[in-house]
Design a protein around this motif. Structure first.
Motif, short mmCIF file in Angstrom:
data_model
loop_
_atom_site.label_atom_id
_atom_site.label_comp_id
_atom_site.label_asym_id
_atom_site.label_seq_id
_atom_site.Cartn_x
_atom_site.Cartn_y
_atom_site.Cartn_z
N GLU A 214 -7.57 19.14 3.10
CA GLU A 214 -7.75 17.95 2.28
C GLU A 214 -8.62 18.22 1.06
N ILE A 215 -9.61 19.12 1.22
CA ILE A 215 -10.46 19.50 0.10
C ILE A 215 -10.02 20.89 -0.33
N SER A 216 -9.39 20.97 -1.49
CA SER A 216 -8.87 22.25 -1.94
C SER A 216 -9.97 23.08 -2.59
N LYS B 215 -7.36 7.25 2.02
CA LYS B 215 -8.81 7.25 1.96
C LYS B 215 -9.34 6.03 2.70
#
Length: 66
Positions: free
Chosen positions: A16-18, A52
């Motif tokens: 999800e967090i690149s 989100k």
């Protein structure tokens, strides 16, 4: 099997967090993220948006006097 599902045919789902563009790729290939999975991840998240969680707004402690 469609062209998009072939990109992730080996069940690699991007995090999800690149990582940053110049960081090593998350897949473990040893190349930079921008040369390996950056465009594929952009397409993936365009098709599968992240839901989100809505966080409640914090209320002020009290009125502000100037």
């Amino acid at each position: 099997m469609g062209w998009f599902s072939q990109l992730f045919s080996n069940e690699q789902i991007p995090p999800e967090i690149s990582p940053g563009k110049n960081d090593p790729c998350w897949c473990g290939s040893g190349t930079k993220y921008k040369k390996c999975h950056l465009l594929k991840d952009k397409l993936y998240f365009k098709e599968h948006p992240i839901s989100k969680k809505k966080t409640p707004k914090k209320n002020a402690c009290g009125p502000v006097f100037g």
